[in-house]
Write a protein that holds these residues in place. Structure first.
Motif, mmCIF file in Angstrom:
data_model
loop_
_atom_site.group_PDB
_atom_site.id
_atom_site.type_symbol
_atom_site.label_atom_id
_atom_site.label_comp_id
_atom_site.label_asym_id
_atom_site.label_seq_id
_atom_site.Cartn_x
_atom_site.Cartn_y
_atom_site.Cartn_z
ATOM 1 N N TYR A 1 0.820 -1.227 0.000
ATOM 2 C CA TYR A 1 0.000 0.000 0.000
ATOM 3 C C TYR A 1 0.849 1.271 0.000
ATOM 4 C CZ TYR A 1 -4.012 -2.974 1.166
ATOM 5 O OH TYR A 1 -4.996 -3.920 1.138
ATOM 6 N N SER A 2 2.164 1.117 -0.117
ATOM 7 C CA SER A 2 3.033 2.292 0.006
ATOM 8 C C SER A 2 2.654 3.414 -0.973
ATOM 9 C CB SER A 2 4.499 1.880 -0.198
ATOM 10 O OG SER A 2 5.325 2.991 -0.070
ATOM 11 N N ASP A 3 2.396 3.057 -2.251
ATOM 12 C CA ASP A 3 2.075 4.107 -3.229
ATOM 13 C C ASP A 3 0.764 4.804 -2.871
ATOM 14 O OD1 ASP A 3 4.349 3.589 -4.550
ATOM 15 O OD2 ASP A 3 3.427 2.363 -6.129
ATOM 16 N N ALA A 4 -0.216 3.997 -2.413
ATOM 17 C CA ALA A 4 -1.499 4.590 -2.017
ATOM 18 C C ALA A 4 -1.282 5.517 -0.818
ATOM 19 C CB ALA A 4 -2.487 3.485 -1.668
ATOM 20 N N ILE A 5 -0.413 5.105 0.097
ATOM 21 C CA ILE A 5 -0.169 5.949 1.288
ATOM 22 C C ILE A 5 0.559 7.232 0.886
ATOM 23 C CG2 ILE A 5 1.002 6.026 3.542
ATOM 24 C CD1 ILE A 5 0.312 3.040 3.866
ATOM 25 N N ARG A 6 1.373 7.146 -0.183
ATOM 26 C CA ARG A 6 2.044 8.372 -0.644
ATOM 27 C C ARG A 6 0.998 9.412 -1.047
ATOM 28 N NH1 ARG A 6 4.309 7.217 -5.512
ATOM 29 N NH2 ARG A 6 5.981 6.016 -4.586
ATOM 30 N N ASN B 1 0.140 -3.065 12.491
ATOM 31 C CA ASN B 1 -0.483 -1.735 12.517
ATOM 32 C C ASN B 1 0.526 -0.588 12.418
ATOM 33 O OD1 ASN B 1 -2.809 -3.130 12.790
ATOM 34 N ND2 ASN B 1 -3.339 -2.413 14.839
ATOM 35 N N ILE B 2 1.753 -0.819 12.878
ATOM 36 C CA ILE B 2 2.726 0.275 12.839
ATOM 37 C C ILE B 2 3.215 0.533 11.410
ATOM 38 C CG2 ILE B 2 4.766 -1.157 13.345
ATOM 39 C CD1 ILE B 2 4.138 2.508 14.428
ATOM 40 N N VAL B 3 3.152 -0.485 10.548
ATOM 41 C CA VAL B 3 3.771 -0.346 9.220
ATOM 42 C C VAL B 3 3.155 0.810 8.407
ATOM 43 C CG1 VAL B 3 4.333 -1.536 7.056
ATOM 44 C CG2 VAL B 3 4.501 -2.764 9.246
ATOM 45 N N PRO B 4 1.798 0.888 8.279
ATOM 46 C CA PRO B 4 1.262 2.029 7.518
ATOM 47 C C PRO B 4 1.588 3.377 8.170
ATOM 48 C CG PRO B 4 -0.520 0.725 8.502
ATOM 49 C CD PRO B 4 0.741 -0.046 8.681
ATOM 50 N N LEU B 5 1.778 3.389 9.496
ATOM 51 C CA LEU B 5 2.106 4.663 10.155
ATOM 52 C C LEU B 5 3.550 5.078 9.856
ATOM 53 C CD1 LEU B 5 0.229 4.388 13.566
ATOM 54 C CD2 LEU B 5 -0.598 5.045 11.296
#
Ligand code: M6R
Length: 615
Positions: free
Chosen positions: A457-462, A583-587
């Motif tokens: 999800y990294s690109d979406a989180i960007r 849970n920490i990864v997206p943060l």
């Protein structure tokens, strides 16, 4: 905090010092300098700013010589200016010194030296030490290398505080003297050349053979030999150790920053944290390095976890894990507070000192205090050669590989895995059923693949990060084991983006924090489906009712939350006790992408250093 590199050998010292120094830049990066013996005397180059700035002036006007010392600084006494950068010279200008640490009685010493005519050019505490060594050297009757060694010893005896130093003198060509008290130093042993550095990372391309100096030791280093002396005399049979890792540290691979590389290394890092430690037959964990028998482990009736920053947050999740799995009461303490406080500790308490670097001064001090009181202290460290690892009674290594980005990421998730293993082991030595143990082991084995899903999800989180990058403040809320995840998410945002962020237990909202909510202040709510999910949704409604934007961390199959939150950061579902690890990864990714969107130097944020070796 501050990095030191010294070289003596047949090669040109300047390029080696600049290269090795750049590997230590994560320890401090506000100014840098070097001093080289050029055949006539000492030539110094120093510059405020990053090591590139020093490299520019060195390339414009190179210093030729085969012996030198260098330093990258994290300012304690005196601003980050050219003048305050190390090395510092003594009154004769023939001795140069670099220093990592803090001299607590520097004002008193400075006043005395000024009364006898010494003139100081900087505002640093370090310059005082250079003058003291210089004084002792000129009045010494010693001959040979002992002259500089004894001058260093006598000056160090007058100092209160911490130090790792490297010293050279124009009258002693071919000799470097190093000393440590509190701040780490390692000797790099080469073929016909030798090195001295704050840590092994600096030495990676040059040698993997090292000698770790013990506290209070002094080393005299020449190209073809070195001698190590403790306060008790010469250390005989010095053991040269071979180390691994290092080289990969300087390589960002396909990533733009070390921080992103390290976030993406988490699947393998956590696998390394549990590899060989899962005992399927016993439905438990195998942790050989604890150096404690099952009987001794069963007698423990309290646990105290010591750490700072991210390491302390890991300890707070550890409290939840150990209390749930083993029903042993756990307290967590900021290392800096434990060390100087009067906190009563009951007789059968087991301590854990958690530290990625293994060199954090506050945690090392707290470890020493707990051991002084007669308690067993186990280390949870990443750096195998570190002081905390060596001074602990036993422990568990993270095996996360070098972490270069100042923001701790993979070390945090590795620490959480290790606390799960500790909780499981202690639980299975008490009442935890094999069935429960087995469930946890199975879930743990699935974690690397699930972290990979989070990373997708990294690109979406960007894109999400672009939307929130202009917030001036952010809130992070979570309950139980997700409360420390809220703290950790807020810490990542503060240090990487410079946006003000705070973490709270979700229910604290209505006790004051809610006054901060408005339509410009996003709240990150940890809302994966667990025993307190409905309570978190209640808090979500309270925020919505006040027009606060909500970013929820939620299970990827949770449809309900999509209708309530403004933005959802999706994570896969795992065993409830392991959910914080996902849970920490997206943060981490959110903080990273906001930092990049704002043009921050995410690997070297302002005012920080990776390894905090001062109190
Ligand atoms: O090396 P340590 O784990 O002892 O470091 C402790 C803290 O200084 C560290 O976690 C710090 O808070 C990080 N920069 C946070 O990202």
């Amino acid at each position: 905090m501050c990095g030191i590199v010294a070289y003596v050998g047949p090669r040109d010292a300047q390029p080696i010092l600049l290269d090795a120094l750049s590997r230590l830049e994560y320890r401090g990066y506000d100014s840098a300098g070097l001093a080289i013996l050029n055949g006539k005397g000492i030539e110094v180059r120093k510059k405020s700013g990053r090591i590139q700035e020093l490299a520019k002036i060195c390339l414009a006007e190179p210093v030729k010589g085969r012996l030198g010392i260098s330093h990258t600084r994290w300012a304690t006494h005196g601003a980050a200016t050219d003048k305050n950068a190390h090395p510092h010279l003594d009154a004769s200008g023939r001795l140069a010194l670099v220093h990592n640490g803090v001299i607590e009685n520097y004002l008193e010493l400075k006043t005395k030296l000024m009364e006898t005519g010494h003139i100081f050019l900087s505002e640093t505490d370090t310059e005082i030490l250079a003058h003291l060594v210089g004084e002792a050297f000129s009045s010494s009757r010693e001959k040979g290398d002992a002259r500089l060694v004894e001058a260093v010893r006598s000056a160090v005896q007058q100092i209160q505080g911490t130090l790792g130093i490297a010293v050279i003198h124009a009258d002693m060509p071919g000799l470097i003297v190093g000393a440590r008290r509190g701040s780490p130093l390692v000797i790099g042993v080469g073929e016909g050349e030798n090195f001295l550095a704050s840590d092994t990372q600096a030495l990676a391309p040059y040698t993997n053979r090292v000698v770790i100096l013990q506290d209070k030791e002094i080393v005299s280093l020449r190209a073809d030999r070195f001698d190590v002396a403790s306060p008790l005399g010469i250390r005989e049979n010095v053991k040269v150790e071979e180390i691994e890792d290092g080289v990969a540290a300087s390589d960002k691979g396909v990533h733009q920053h070390f921080m992103l590389k390290e976030i993406f290394e988490q699947p393998s890092a956590i696998q390394n944290a549990f590899r060989g430690r899962l005992d399927a037959d016993g439905a438990t964990a195998k942790l050989g390095g604890l150096n404690m028998s099952p009987q001794e482990l069963r007698q423990i009736d309290r646990i105290c976890v010591l750490g700072c920053g991210t390491a302390l947050h890991a300890g707070m999740v550890g409290k939840y894990l150990i209390e749930t799995l083993a029903k042993i009461p756990v307290e967590t303490q900021h290392s800096s507070e434990f060390r100087y406080g009067d906190s009563p500790v009951s007789g059968r308490t087991l301590f854990f000192a958690v530290s990625q670097s293994g060199e954090t001064a506050d945690t090392l001090g707290a470890l020493r205090e707990a051991r002084r009181r007669g308690f067993t202290v186990l280390g949870i460290c990443n750096n195998v050669a570190s002081t905390i690892a060596r001074e602990s009674d036993g422990g568990v290594y993270m095996h996360a590989g070098p972490e270069i980005g100042v923001a701790a990421t993979k070390s945090f998730t590795s620490q959480l895995v290790i606390f799960t293993l500790i909780g499981l082991l202690l639980g299975r030595l008490r009442f935890l059923s094999a069935a429960h143990g087995r469930e946890l082991l199975q879930a743990m084995e699935n974690l690397p693949a699930q972290i990979t899903q989070c990373l997708a999800y990294s690109d979406a989180i960007r894109e999400i990060a672009q939307r929130y990058a202009h917030a001036s403040s952010m809130l992070f809320l979570g309950r139980l084991a997700n409360f420390p995840i809220a703290l950790e998410g807020a810490l990542k945002v503060k240090e990487i983006t410079y946006i003000h962020a705070e973490g709270y237990p979700s229910a604290e909202l209505k006790h004051g924090v809610i006054a901060l909510i408005d339509k410009e202040t996003p709240t990150v709510l940890l809302a994966t489906q667990d025993g307190v999910y409905d309570k978190n949704l209640g808090n979500l409604q309270e925020i919505k009712a006040r027009s606060g934007p909500i970013i929820a961390v939620a299970h990827d199959d949770d449809k309900k939350i999509c209708t309530l939150a403004d933005t959802v950061l999706k994570v896969p579902r795992t065993h409830e006790l392991l959910q914080p690890i996902l849970n920490i990864v997206p943060l981490q990714l959110l903080a990273y992408h906001i930092g990049v969107a704002l043009g921050r130097d995410v690997d070297k944020p302002r005012n920080l250093a990776k390894s905090v070796t001062v109190e």
